[in-house]
Design a protein around this motif. Structure first.
Motif, PDB file in Angstrom:
ATOM      1  N   GLN A  69      36.119  51.969  10.830  1.00 19.32           N
ATOM      2  CA  GLN A  69      35.208  51.793   9.704  1.00 19.32           C
ATOM      3  C   GLN A  69      35.004  53.143   9.033  1.00 19.32           C
ATOM      4  OE1 GLN A  69      33.494  48.831   8.513  1.00 19.32           O
ATOM      5  NE2 GLN A  69      33.267  50.254   6.813  1.00 19.32           N
ATOM      6  N   THR A  70      35.148  53.186   7.723  1.00 14.71           N
ATOM      7  CA  THR A  70      34.957  54.421   6.969  1.00 14.71           C
ATOM      8  C   THR A  70      33.624  54.373   6.241  1.00 14.71           C
ATOM      9  OG1 THR A  70      37.341  54.710   6.657  1.00 14.71           O
ATOM     10  CG2 THR A  70      35.892  55.928   5.177  1.00 14.71           C
ATOM     11  N   TYR A  71      32.863  55.468   6.367  1.00 16.34           N
ATOM     12  CA  TYR A  71      31.556  55.568   5.722  1.00 16.34           C
ATOM     13  C   TYR A  71      31.597  56.728   4.727  1.00 16.34           C
ATOM     14  CZ  TYR A  71      30.101  52.750   9.737  1.00 16.34           C
ATOM     15  OH  TYR A  71      29.997  51.765  10.694  1.00 16.34           O
ATOM     16  N   PRO A  72      31.108  56.524   3.507  1.00 13.75           N
ATOM     17  CA  PRO A  72      31.086  57.616   2.518  1.00 13.75           C
ATOM     18  C   PRO A  72      30.345  58.835   3.048  1.00 13.75           C
ATOM     19  CG  PRO A  72      30.551  55.504   1.491  1.00 13.75           C
ATOM     20  CD  PRO A  72      30.565  55.261   2.972  1.00 13.75           C
ATOM     21  N   ARG A  73      30.959  59.994   2.881  1.00 17.19           N
ATOM     22  CA  ARG A  73      30.394  61.297   3.250  1.00 17.19           C
ATOM     23  C   ARG A  73      30.201  61.484   4.750  1.00 17.19           C
ATOM     24  NH1 ARG A  73      27.870  59.459  -1.125  1.00 17.19           N
ATOM     25  NH2 ARG A  73      26.086  58.713   0.051  1.00 17.19           N
ATOM     26  N   ARG A  74      30.595  60.473   5.552  1.00 15.11           N
ATOM     27  CA  ARG A  74      30.483  60.624   7.006  1.00 15.11           C
ATOM     28  C   ARG A  74      31.838  60.651   7.689  1.00 15.11           C
ATOM     29  NH1 ARG A  74      27.107  56.162   9.640  1.00 15.11           N
ATOM     30  NH2 ARG A  74      27.685  57.386  11.470  1.00 15.11           N
ATOM     31  N   GLY A  75      32.782  59.892   7.159  1.00 16.06           N
ATOM     32  CA  GLY A  75      34.111  59.890   7.759  1.00 16.06           C
ATOM     33  C   GLY A  75      34.472  58.525   8.326  1.00 16.06           C
ATOM     34  N   THR A  76      35.514  58.513   9.130  1.00 15.85           N
ATOM     35  CA  THR A  76      36.048  57.283   9.716  1.00 15.85           C
ATOM     36  C   THR A  76      35.773  57.263  11.214  1.00 15.85           C
ATOM     37  OG1 THR A  76      37.805  57.207   8.045  1.00 15.85           O
ATOM     38  CG2 THR A  76      38.146  55.913  10.044  1.00 15.85           C
ATOM     39  N   PHE A  77      35.367  56.104  11.712  1.00 19.10           N
ATOM     40  CA  PHE A  77      34.990  55.948  13.116  1.00 19.10           C
ATOM     41  C   PHE A  77      35.669  54.710  13.696  1.00 19.10           C
ATOM     42  CE2 PHE A  77      31.744  58.304  11.020  1.00 19.10           C
ATOM     43  CZ  PHE A  77      31.224  59.198  11.945  1.00 19.10           C
ATOM     44  N   ALA A  78      35.961  54.771  14.990  1.00 18.40           N
ATOM     45  CA  ALA A  78      36.400  53.568  15.693  1.00 18.40           C
ATOM     46  C   ALA A  78      35.238  52.581  15.712  1.00 18.40           C
ATOM     47  CB  ALA A  78      36.822  53.907  17.115  1.00 18.40           C
ATOM     48  N   THR A  79      35.517  51.329  15.426  1.00 21.59           N
ATOM     49  CA  THR A  79      34.447  50.334  15.416  1.00 21.59           C
ATOM     50  C   THR A  79      33.903  50.094  16.820  1.00 21.59           C
ATOM     51  OG1 THR A  79      36.072  48.554  15.587  1.00 21.59           O
ATOM     52  CG2 THR A  79      35.291  49.117  13.376  1.00 21.59           C
ATOM     53  N   ILE A  80      32.669  49.664  16.876  1.00 21.29           N
ATOM     54  CA  ILE A  80      32.052  49.271  18.129  1.00 21.29           C
ATOM     55  C   ILE A  80      32.667  47.938  18.585  1.00 21.29           C
ATOM     56  CG2 ILE A  80      29.886  48.620  19.253  1.00 21.29           C
ATOM     57  CD1 ILE A  80      30.102  51.595  18.539  1.00 21.29           C
ATOM     58  N   VAL A  81      32.867  47.777  19.879  1.00 27.77           N
ATOM     59  CA  VAL A  81      33.353  46.501  20.408  1.00 27.77           C
ATOM     60  C   VAL A  81      32.172  45.541  20.477  1.00 27.77           C
ATOM     61  CG1 VAL A  81      34.448  45.317  22.339  1.00 27.77           C
ATOM     62  CG2 VAL A  81      35.162  47.635  21.740  1.00 27.77           C
ATOM     63  N   ASP A  82      32.270  44.460  19.713  1.00 26.75           N
ATOM     64  CA  ASP A  82      31.177  43.494  19.626  1.00 26.75           C
ATOM     65  C   ASP A  82      31.460  42.323  20.565  1.00 26.75           C
ATOM     66  OD1 ASP A  82      29.124  41.831  18.972  1.00 26.75           O
ATOM     67  OD2 ASP A  82      29.535  41.768  16.813  1.00 26.75           O
ATOM     68  N   ILE A  83      30.822  42.339  21.728  1.00 25.29           N
ATOM     69  CA  ILE A  83      31.040  41.291  22.728  1.00 25.29           C
ATOM     70  C   ILE A  83      30.639  39.922  22.193  1.00 25.29           C
ATOM     71  CG2 ILE A  83      30.385  40.482  25.015  1.00 25.29           C
ATOM     72  CD1 ILE A  83      32.109  42.910  25.173  1.00 25.29           C
ATOM     73  N   THR A  84      29.662  39.904  21.267  1.00 27.99           N
ATOM     74  CA  THR A  84      29.194  38.617  20.752  1.00 27.99           C
ATOM     75  C   THR A  84      30.269  37.897  19.939  1.00 27.99           C
ATOM     76  OG1 THR A  84      28.273  39.569  18.710  1.00 27.99           O
ATOM     77  CG2 THR A  84      26.838  39.515  20.645  1.00 27.99           C
ATOM     78  N   GLU A  85      31.334  38.613  19.564  1.00 30.73           N
ATOM     79  CA  GLU A  85      32.425  37.993  18.807  1.00 30.73           C
ATOM     80  C   GLU A  85      33.426  37.278  19.704  1.00 30.73           C
ATOM     81  OE1 GLU A  85      33.189  37.810  15.327  1.00 30.73           O
ATOM     82  OE2 GLU A  85      31.029  38.123  15.403  1.00 30.73           O
ATOM     83  N   LEU A  86      33.220  37.345  21.021  1.00 33.18           N
ATOM     84  CA  LEU A  86      34.179  36.759  21.957  1.00 33.18           C
ATOM     85  C   LEU A  86      34.430  35.282  21.665  1.00 33.18           C
ATOM     86  CD1 LEU A  86      35.958  36.902  24.504  1.00 33.18           C
ATOM     87  CD2 LEU A  86      33.891  36.478  25.863  1.00 33.18           C
ATOM     88  N   SER A  87      33.379  34.517  21.440  1.00 32.43           N
ATOM     89  CA  SER A  87      33.548  33.080  21.199  1.00 32.43           C
ATOM     90  C   SER A  87      34.351  32.814  19.939  1.00 32.43           C
ATOM     91  CB  SER A  87      32.179  32.395  21.100  1.00 32.43           C
ATOM     92  OG  SER A  87      31.521  32.407  22.343  1.00 32.43           O
TER      93      SER A  87
END
Length: 222
Positions: A69-87
């Motif tokens: 995920q890229t954020y203006p003026r902050r840079g690019t980060f690996a996304t958080i693993v969202d366990i709730t998306e498992l289903s």
């Protein structure tokens, strides 16, 4: 007629971008780049031995894959693993993975079938007792990608790789809490051989069980 300098450069940049995309993607899904970790383009470009332009192209694709995920003026980060998306992820995989297994069993080329048998033989011959869970799980990734490629349907392959990547990230997040994964991965040999032999019904049954078992195993340790 030779290739123009500009055309050759464009082709080379595309190749470098594809290589960077695949390498960074696999670093993200196996959590070599940890969730939430900032992506330092300079350091990563040096590590991968690519320029900033192909790396940035790769990162754009990875953002579409929900891996960065890229954020203006902050840079690019690996996304958080969202366990709730498992289903949600499992729902899609339960619909599409059996479809891919059937299509591969019905339509794979002889070259693809040979490759599937060879991968099955490689997995059967592994000394998994001497391997880390992380290294064993890389064969799970190889199996899925080989099956997707064997479908001959590039659109289906692209979609399934994307959702398998998200599932693998969840798996790696809880890998240290899981029971041994050797049986899970070794069980893929039967699936690979079923597809190679053209046994579509068996391939579908094995694939459906595999995806369902994955979801159950993850929920057990959460």
């Amino acid at each position: 007629m030779g290739i123009s300098t500009s055309a050759a450069t464009t082709h080379n940049e595309l190749s470098l971008a594809e290589s960077a995309y695949r390498r960074v993607r696999d670093m993200l899904i196996t959590l070599e780049i940890r969730p939430g970790e900032p992506i330092n383009e300079g350091i990563l470009a040096t590590e991968l031995e690519v320029g900033r332009t192909p790396l940035r192209e790769a990162l754009k694709r990875l953002e579409h894959d929900h891996l960065v995920q890229t954020y203006p003026r902050r840079g690019t980060f690996a996304t958080i693993v969202d366990i709730t998306e498992l289903s949600n992820i499992s729902e899609i995989r339960l619909a599409l993975e059996p479809l891919a297994a059937r299509r591969a069993a019905d339509s794979a080329s002889e070259t693809a079938r040979t490759g599937l048998r060879q991968l099955a033989d490689r997995i059967a011959a592994l000394d998994m007792d001497s391997m880390s869970a992380s290294d064993i799980m890389r064969f799970d990734i190889d199996v899925h990608r080989a099956v997707y490629a064997a479908t001959g349907n590039g659109h289906l392959e692209d979609v399934l790789i994307r959702y398998d990547n998200l599932a693998v990230r969840i798996w790696f997040l809880v890998l240290d809490k899981m029971p041994p994964v050797s049986g899970h991965v070794r069980g893929h040999t039967e699936l690979l051989r079923a597809i190679a032999d053209g046994d579509a019904d068996l391939a579908v049954d094995l694939t459906t069980s595999h995806v369902a078992d994955f979801q159950h195993a993850i929920r057990t340790v959460l």
